[in-house]
Motif scaffolding. Structure first.
Motif, short mmCIF file in Angstrom:
data_model
loop_
_atom_site.label_atom_id
_atom_site.label_comp_id
_atom_site.label_asym_id
_atom_site.label_seq_id
_atom_site.Cartn_x
_atom_site.Cartn_y
_atom_site.Cartn_z
N LEU B 77 0.87 -1.17 0.00
CA LEU B 77 0.00 0.00 0.00
C LEU B 77 0.91 1.22 0.00
O LEU B 77 1.84 1.31 0.79
N ALA B 78 0.66 2.13 -0.95
CA ALA B 78 1.51 3.32 -1.03
C ALA B 78 0.71 4.56 -0.70
O ALA B 78 -0.45 4.68 -1.08
N VAL B 79 1.33 5.46 0.04
CA VAL B 79 0.67 6.71 0.42
C VAL B 79 1.45 7.88 -0.19
O VAL B 79 2.67 7.92 -0.10
N VAL B 80 0.73 8.80 -0.81
CA VAL B 80 1.36 10.06 -1.26
C VAL B 80 0.65 11.17 -0.51
O VAL B 80 -0.50 11.50 -0.79
N PRO B 81 1.32 11.76 0.50
CA PRO B 81 0.66 12.76 1.33
C PRO B 81 0.61 14.14 0.68
O PRO B 81 1.28 14.37 -0.33
N GLN B 82 -0.18 15.02 1.28
CA GLN B 82 -0.32 16.38 0.75
C GLN B 82 1.00 17.14 0.83
O GLN B 82 1.44 17.74 -0.13
N GLN B 83 1.62 17.10 2.01
CA GLN B 83 2.98 17.63 2.13
C GLN B 83 3.90 16.52 1.66
O GLN B 83 3.71 15.38 2.07
N PRO B 84 4.88 16.82 0.81
CA PRO B 84 5.69 15.73 0.26
C PRO B 84 6.36 14.88 1.35
O PRO B 84 6.60 13.70 1.15
N GLY B 85 6.65 15.50 2.52
CA GLY B 85 7.25 14.71 3.60
C GLY B 85 8.61 14.14 3.24
O GLY B 85 8.97 13.05 3.69
N LEU B 86 9.38 14.86 2.41
CA LEU B 86 10.73 14.39 2.08
C LEU B 86 11.63 14.64 3.29
O LEU B 86 11.45 15.60 4.02
N LEU B 87 12.59 13.74 3.49
CA LEU B 87 13.54 13.94 4.59
C LEU B 87 14.64 14.88 4.10
O LEU B 87 15.33 14.57 3.14
N PRO B 88 14.79 16.04 4.77
CA PRO B 88 15.69 17.08 4.24
C PRO B 88 17.16 16.66 4.22
O PRO B 88 17.95 17.26 3.50
N TRP B 89 17.52 15.64 5.01
CA TRP B 89 18.93 15.23 5.04
C TRP B 89 19.21 14.15 4.00
O TRP B 89 20.31 13.64 3.90
N ARG B 90 18.19 13.74 3.24
CA ARG B 90 18.41 12.74 2.20
C ARG B 90 18.34 13.40 0.83
O ARG B 90 17.52 14.29 0.61
N THR B 91 19.17 12.92 -0.09
CA THR B 91 19.13 13.44 -1.45
C THR B 91 17.86 12.96 -2.14
O THR B 91 17.12 12.13 -1.60
N VAL B 92 17.61 13.48 -3.33
CA VAL B 92 16.45 13.05 -4.12
C VAL B 92 16.46 11.53 -4.30
O VAL B 92 15.47 10.85 -4.05
N ALA B 93 17.62 10.99 -4.70
CA ALA B 93 17.69 9.54 -4.94
C ALA B 93 17.42 8.77 -3.65
O ALA B 93 16.72 7.75 -3.66
N GLU B 94 17.96 9.27 -2.53
CA GLU B 94 17.77 8.58 -1.25
C GLU B 94 16.33 8.67 -0.76
O GLU B 94 15.80 7.73 -0.19
N ASN B 95 15.69 9.83 -1.00
CA ASN B 95 14.29 9.96 -0.64
C ASN B 95 13.41 9.03 -1.47
O ASN B 95 12.45 8.45 -0.96
N ALA B 96 13.76 8.91 -2.75
CA ALA B 96 12.96 8.05 -3.63
C ALA B 96 13.02 6.59 -3.17
O ALA B 96 12.08 5.84 -3.35
N ARG B 97 14.15 6.21 -2.55
CA ARG B 97 14.34 4.82 -2.10
C ARG B 97 13.82 4.57 -0.69
O ARG B 97 13.83 3.44 -0.22
N LEU B 98 13.40 5.64 0.01
CA LEU B 98 13.13 5.53 1.45
C LEU B 98 12.21 4.37 1.81
O LEU B 98 12.51 3.56 2.69
#
Lengths: 265, 252
Positions: B77-98
């Motif tokens: 089950l995948a959730v895409v929240p209203q606020q992106p909720g990206l972790l600021p200490w992770r790069t784009v690639a690392e956030n995509a893999r979270l």
């Protein structure tokens, strides 16, 4: 390729170095002038040039004492940091625990540790143990509060996201809550650096040891050697400045992603 | 890869305050269902009930024959929240893999490659960038990729484009349509935008103000793949008008 904030060197601007240097030199000159003009006794206030002269008489001894005090403060600081992160992580999981422990931490924080140092020395004996203990003990409350507040500040969207894939508690702690606590931990580290150094200095002066800036400072004071006493103060200032500089470097490295580390330019 | 979703008498109340009235709903596998309704009508709560992030007060949610808890436990089950909720200490690639990296033991054996997904949304050049270096639209694209990285058969999206400007929103809805062409899933999508709902959905549920109930269930028959030009057709305008009409009816 994108320029990464934090890893690229800031533009060199003379004012960054020039202004603080002018400030310090002016301060020292006023100090020197005031002591000479009013002919103040060294014990009350020693002129900067006399402090430097006194340091020059036994630079090795002062360096050795400074290193010992630095080690005492560092050990206490690090023990407190590690213990506080553990304690804070535990408290952040339960409002009940937090409410129960918070007043105790406040008591520790506001109790004048100067007053109970001799009791600790009686309890733990002479030498390093009481220095390490008191230094760590006084740093724990602020570090724990910073950990709890920082961990609670973790982004709700991110928490829900991790919950949506049943992320185990320890992993939420490690991957989300601990990094979220880093900014407040760094802020507190600056405050605790001063506290740890002062605690180390004072306990060294009370534990009947003969080493460390606090111990030799106490001896100078007992023998009415004002410039010696002020030389230990000077060494403490140097230690504190170096420590804050190191924390700043760590912060730029570990918190490059945080808004506080981005230049406005 | 998609699943059916069944809500049977699902209701939610906070204390004595009913928030969601008993709802029955059958969603066929691979259907894109939008939930539209006035602010604070409990659309997001309904989504959280489906994900099991909020406990139902009554009724059952079944997803492909399993409970929401089972789906979460198996990262289906995948959730895409209203606020992106990206972790600021992770790069784009690392956030995509979270989502693949956490609770790794239960990661699906087969899933899309996050790097390829980032390429699909045009972020290849930003793999090593940090979230604060991205625009709002780019951040939300990373959040989309992160959602699709699990290859989950059910994707729950809570107003994912609400914080974006109109131009970026239009881009994002086309991007999402393209991603779903390539990575089919059942989608529940909460939105305020009639155009967004009409463009993306097979079915639009119009909700009443709290306590939430479904007041209209509108099938959207535009052929797929849908592209930008669709929005300029009179048929599209008519569907949007119909949705708006139902919404106004619900709010009276």
């Amino acid at each position: 390729m994108i320029r990464r904030a934090g890893t690229s060197p800031p533009p060199w601007r003379p004012v960054r170095w020039f202004a603080p240097a002018i400030g310090i030199v002016t301060f020292l000159a006023l100090w020197e002038g005031f002591v000479r003009w009013r002919d103040i006794r060294p014990f009350v206030l020693t002129a900067p040039t006399d402090i430097v002269r006194y340091l020059g008489r036994a630079p090795g001894d002062f360096a050795e004492a400074s290193l010992l005090t630095a080690r005492h403060a560092l050990v206490g600081f690090v023990v407190a940091l590690v213990a506080s992160i553990g304690l804070g992580a535990l408290l952040s999981t339960s409002r009940f625990l937090e409410r129960a422990v918070q007043p105790v931490l406040v008591l520790v924080q506001v109790a004048p540790f100067v007053a109970y140092i001799s009791s600790i020395v009686l309890w733990l004996g002479y030498g390093d143990p009481p220095v390490h203990f008191v230094t760590a003990f006084v740093c724990v409350p602020a570090f724990t509060f910073a950990t709890v507040a920082g961990m609670r500040s973790a982004d709700p969207s991110s928490r829900e996201l991790l919950a949506s894939v049943d992320t185990p508690r320890w992993e939420v702690m490690w991957r989300l809550r601990l990094p979220s606590a880093m900014p407040s931990l760094f802020t507190t580290a600056r405050y605790n650096t001063g506290l740890a150094l002062i605690a180390a200095y004072l306990v060294e002066g009370s534990n009947f040891a003969d080493a460390g800036l606090g111990a030799i400072g106490k001896r100078f004071a007992a023998n009415n050697i004002g410039d010696g006493l002020w030389a230990t103060v000077f060494c403490m200032v140097v230690l504190g400045t170096v420590a804050l500089g190191l924390i700043g470097l760590f912060e730029r490295w570990l918190l490059h992603w945080h808004a506080s580390q981005r230049s406005l330019a | 890869m998609s699943v059916d979703v069944t809500l049977h008498g699902v209701a939610k109340s906070f204390g004595s305050l009913p928030v969601v009235q008993p709802i029955d709903l059958d969603v066929a596998p691979g259907t894109f269902v939008s939930l539209v309704g006035p602010s604070g009508c409990g659309k997001s709560t309904l989504l959280r009930l489906v994900a099991g992030l909020e406990q139902v007060s009554a009724g059952t949610v079944t997803i492909g024959g399993a409970s929401p808890a089972e789906l979460r436990a198996h990262k289906r089950l995948a959730v895409v929240p209203q606020q992106p909720g990206l972790l600021p200490w992770r790069t784009v690639a690392e956030n995509a893999r979270l989502l693949l990296e956490v609770n790794r033991r239960h990661s699906p054996t087969r899933h899309p490659d996050p790097a390829e997904l980032l390429d699909e949304v045009g972020l290849t050049e930003f793999l090593d960038a940090y979230p604060h270096e991205l625009s709002g639209g780019m951040r939300q694209r990373v959040a989309l990729v992160r959602g699709f990285s699990l290859g989950a058969p059910l994707v729950l999206m809570d107003e994912p484009f609400a914080a974006l400007d109109e131009i970026t929103r239009a881009e994002m809805r086309e991007l999402l349509a393209r991603m779903l062409d390539r990575h089919p899933a059942t989608v529940l999508f909460v939105t305020h935008s009639m155009a967004e709902a009409a463009y993306l959905s097979d079915r639009v549920l119009v909700m009443s103000p709290r306590p939430t109930a479904v007041v209209a269930d509108v099938a959207i028959g535009f052929p797929r793949p849908r592209r930008d030009a669709l929005e300029d057709t009179p048929e599209f305008a008519a569907v949007c008008a119909e949705l708006r009409h139902h919404l106004h009816g619900a709010m009276r």
